[in-house]
Design a protein around this motif. Structure first.
Motif, mmCIF file in Angstrom:
data_model
loop_
_atom_site.group_PDB
_atom_site.id
_atom_site.type_symbol
_atom_site.label_atom_id
_atom_site.label_comp_id
_atom_site.label_asym_id
_atom_site.label_seq_id
_atom_site.Cartn_x
_atom_site.Cartn_y
_atom_site.Cartn_z
ATOM 1 N N ASP A 136 0.838 -1.201 0.000
ATOM 2 C CA ASP A 136 0.000 0.000 0.000
ATOM 3 C C ASP A 136 0.875 1.253 0.000
ATOM 4 N N LYS A 137 1.962 1.222 0.754
ATOM 5 C CA LYS A 137 2.840 2.384 0.851
ATOM 6 C C LYS A 137 3.458 2.721 -0.502
ATOM 7 N N ASP A 138 3.953 1.696 -1.204
ATOM 8 C CA ASP A 138 4.536 1.932 -2.528
ATOM 9 C C ASP A 138 3.489 2.403 -3.530
ATOM 10 N N LEU A 139 2.308 1.798 -3.475
ATOM 11 C CA LEU A 139 1.258 2.171 -4.416
ATOM 12 C C LEU A 139 0.854 3.631 -4.228
ATOM 13 N N LYS A 140 0.658 4.040 -3.001
ATOM 14 C CA LYS A 140 0.301 5.434 -2.726
ATOM 15 C C LYS A 140 1.407 6.379 -3.188
ATOM 16 N N ALA A 141 2.669 5.975 -2.966
ATOM 17 C CA ALA A 141 3.794 6.821 -3.365
ATOM 18 C C ALA A 141 3.861 6.980 -4.875
ATOM 19 N N VAL A 142 3.606 5.894 -5.612
ATOM 20 C CA VAL A 142 3.594 5.963 -7.079
ATOM 21 C C VAL A 142 2.533 6.947 -7.557
ATOM 22 N N LEU A 143 1.344 6.866 -6.982
ATOM 23 C CA LEU A 143 0.233 7.695 -7.432
ATOM 24 C C LEU A 143 0.380 9.154 -7.016
ATOM 25 N N GLU A 144 1.262 9.411 -6.057
ATOM 26 C CA GLU A 144 1.561 10.794 -5.672
ATOM 27 C C GLU A 144 2.776 11.330 -6.437
ATOM 28 N N GLY A 145 3.395 10.515 -7.268
ATOM 29 C CA GLY A 145 4.569 10.957 -8.019
ATOM 30 C C GLY A 145 5.830 11.006 -7.192
ATOM 31 N N GLU A 146 5.904 10.184 -6.143
ATOM 32 C CA GLU A 146 7.031 10.227 -5.210
ATOM 33 C C GLU A 146 8.085 9.153 -5.488
ATOM 34 N N VAL A 147 7.891 8.369 -6.531
ATOM 35 C CA VAL A 147 8.778 7.239 -6.794
ATOM 36 C C VAL A 147 9.581 7.482 -8.072
ATOM 37 N N GLU A 148 10.869 7.215 -7.979
ATOM 38 C CA GLU A 148 11.754 7.373 -9.130
ATOM 39 C C GLU A 148 11.529 6.235 -10.129
ATOM 40 N N ILE A 149 11.797 6.523 -11.402
ATOM 41 C CA ILE A 149 11.740 5.487 -12.424
ATOM 42 C C ILE A 149 12.776 4.412 -12.102
ATOM 43 N N PHE A 153 10.275 -2.352 -6.436
ATOM 44 C CA PHE A 153 9.244 -2.556 -5.435
ATOM 45 C C PHE A 153 9.611 -3.703 -4.500
ATOM 46 N N SER A 154 9.067 -3.642 -3.290
ATOM 47 C CA SER A 154 9.237 -4.720 -2.327
ATOM 48 C C SER A 154 7.878 -5.320 -2.045
ATOM 49 N N SER A 155 7.797 -6.649 -2.106
ATOM 50 C CA SER A 155 6.533 -7.324 -1.801
ATOM 51 C C SER A 155 6.533 -7.881 -0.385
ATOM 52 N N ALA A 156 7.597 -7.584 0.351
ATOM 53 C CA ALA A 156 7.716 -8.157 1.702
ATOM 54 C C ALA A 156 7.077 -7.293 2.773
ATOM 55 N N GLY A 157 6.548 -6.135 2.382
ATOM 56 C CA GLY A 157 5.880 -5.277 3.349
ATOM 57 C C GLY A 157 6.838 -4.466 4.197
ATOM 58 N N SER A 158 8.116 -4.421 3.826
ATOM 59 C CA SER A 158 9.085 -3.666 4.617
ATOM 60 C C SER A 158 8.872 -2.178 4.411
ATOM 61 N N GLU A 159 9.205 -1.401 5.400
ATOM 62 C CA GLU A 159 9.025 0.042 5.319
ATOM 63 C C GLU A 159 10.099 0.641 4.404
ATOM 64 N N ARG A 160 9.648 1.381 3.429
ATOM 65 C CA ARG A 160 10.582 2.039 2.514
ATOM 66 C C ARG A 160 10.708 3.508 2.881
ATOM 67 N N THR A 161 11.893 4.046 2.698
ATOM 68 C CA THR A 161 12.111 5.470 2.933
ATOM 69 C C THR A 161 12.775 6.066 1.706
ATOM 70 N N GLY A 162 12.893 7.372 1.704
ATOM 71 C CA GLY A 162 13.617 8.016 0.619
ATOM 72 C C GLY A 162 12.770 8.383 -0.576
ATOM 73 N N TYR A 163 11.437 8.424 -0.417
ATOM 74 C CA TYR A 163 10.590 8.894 -1.504
ATOM 75 C C TYR A 163 10.874 10.382 -1.751
ATOM 76 N N HIS A 164 10.778 10.786 -2.988
ATOM 77 C CA HIS A 164 10.996 12.188 -3.338
ATOM 78 C C HIS A 164 9.823 12.671 -4.178
ATOM 79 N N LYS A 165 9.288 13.798 -3.834
ATOM 80 C CA LYS A 165 8.163 14.362 -4.575
ATOM 81 C C LYS A 165 8.642 14.814 -5.948
ATOM 82 N N ARG A 166 8.141 14.157 -6.984
ATOM 83 C CA ARG A 166 8.514 14.489 -8.364
ATOM 84 C C ARG A 166 7.226 14.664 -9.165
ATOM 85 N N GLN A 167 6.818 15.909 -9.293
ATOM 86 C CA GLN A 167 5.552 16.188 -9.954
ATOM 87 C C GLN A 167 5.532 15.662 -11.389
ATOM 88 N N GLU A 168 6.712 15.619 -12.028
ATOM 89 C CA GLU A 168 6.740 15.158 -13.419
ATOM 90 C C GLU A 168 6.409 13.674 -13.541
#
Length: 297
Positions: A136-149, A153-168
């Motif tokens: 859920d965390k990764d999915l929300k981050a993708v839809l907010e434009g916070e994930v780099e190309i 992805f992690s399917s293990a449910g581990s907490e990810r950090t380091g998202y960056h807001k990228r409007q593009e």
């Protein structure tokens, strides 16, 4: 996709043949006749309206829904030959397909030269976090434009950090992809993992991002459509699945598009292209609407 009483009329059913509506989804009057004329119109419309417009589309859905195959299908139509730009996992192979956030960029010769299409990791139906697909965390981050190309992805449910807001990288329209077979077998009011995940998708999509639903594998639930793709807008079975999708995802009928991806064909054909191009045109229209709204705020 309003249906008049005339359009609801069901064709007489012959033994072994699925009951058909005369047409539950109408082509615009100037495009009547289907086939090459409709396909040609859709091609020209997409090229003229979106050939040089920068937009982001993002595909989400369960594993095996046909997200990567849908990307390959629209690129195949654009190029006029079967294309392979996003890896497709065979139905016979288990596990999750796409593991990274992928961006498919249009070329100058394509129908949509400035459009980015993002492919994401699917979610599975498993209850175990280790086999749960995109978190859920990764999915929300993708839809907010916070994930780099190429973010893995992690399917293990581990907490990810380091998202960056990228409007593009923020999508303008999310394409929810679901297979007709899975949707047909889904219990609307059940408490299954599948029901919860499907029902929660809309809550992850930001308010400034549009959405459509694409139903794949429609030929696998309708023999009439399997025999003749032009009956996809007449099939009673397909229409019932479209109605079910509106309840599952909370979208109106005119935002739900039944299609058949390219899997086995050696070349595209106009009749199969039409439903795919309709879905793409509406996704681009809605994406452009949201892009315009963002510039006004």
């Amino acid at each position: 996709m309003d249906i008049t009483s005339h359009q609801r009329e069901v064709w007489p059913q012959t033994p072994g043949r699925e009951a058909l509506y005369s047409q539950w989804c109408c082509f615009p009057p100037e495009k009547e006749g289907g086939g090459n004329s409709t396909e040609s119109y859709l091609r020209k419309k997409i090229k003229s309206d979106f050939g040089n417009v920068r937009l982001n589309l993002c595909l989400v859905g369960h594993t095996g829904a046909g997200k990567s195959a849908f990307i390959n299908s629209i690129v195949s139509i654009s190029k006029g030959r079967i294309a392979d730009v996003s890896s497709v996992k065979s139905e016979d192979i288990g596990g999750v397909g796409t593991m990274k956030l992928l961006r498919i960029q249009g070329k100058t010769t394509d129908l949509f030269s400035q459009v980015n299409v993002f492919d994401t990791m699917g979610f599975t139906l498993a209850k175990s976090p280790e086999d749960n697909g995109i978190t859920d965390k990764d999915l929300k981050a993708v839809l907010e434009g916070e994930v780099e190309i190429n973010y893995k992805f992690s399917s293990a449910g581990s907490e990810r950090t380091g998202y960056h807001k990228r409007q593009e990288n923020k999508p303008h329209c999310v394409i929810i992809v679901v297979s007709a077979e899975l949707l047909q077998n889904m219990q609307l009011h059940g408490d299954s993992v599948l029901t919860r995940k499907m029902g929660n998708l809309h809550s992850f999509i930001p308010s400034d991002v549009s959405r459509i639903v694409v139903i794949t594998c429609c030929d696998k639930i309708s023999e009439s459509v399997h025999q003749n793709v032009t009956e996809i807008y007449k099939s009673k079975t397909i229409y019932s699945i479209v109605q079910k999708a509106t309840k599952v995802f909370g979208t109106p009928e005119n935002m739900v598009f039944p299609i058949i991806n390219y899997y086995k064909e050696l070349s595209p054909n106009p009749e199969k292209n039409v439903p795919i191009l309709y879905a793409l045109l509406f996704a681009l229209n809605f994406a452009a609407d949201r892009q315009e709204l963002r510039t006004q705020t």
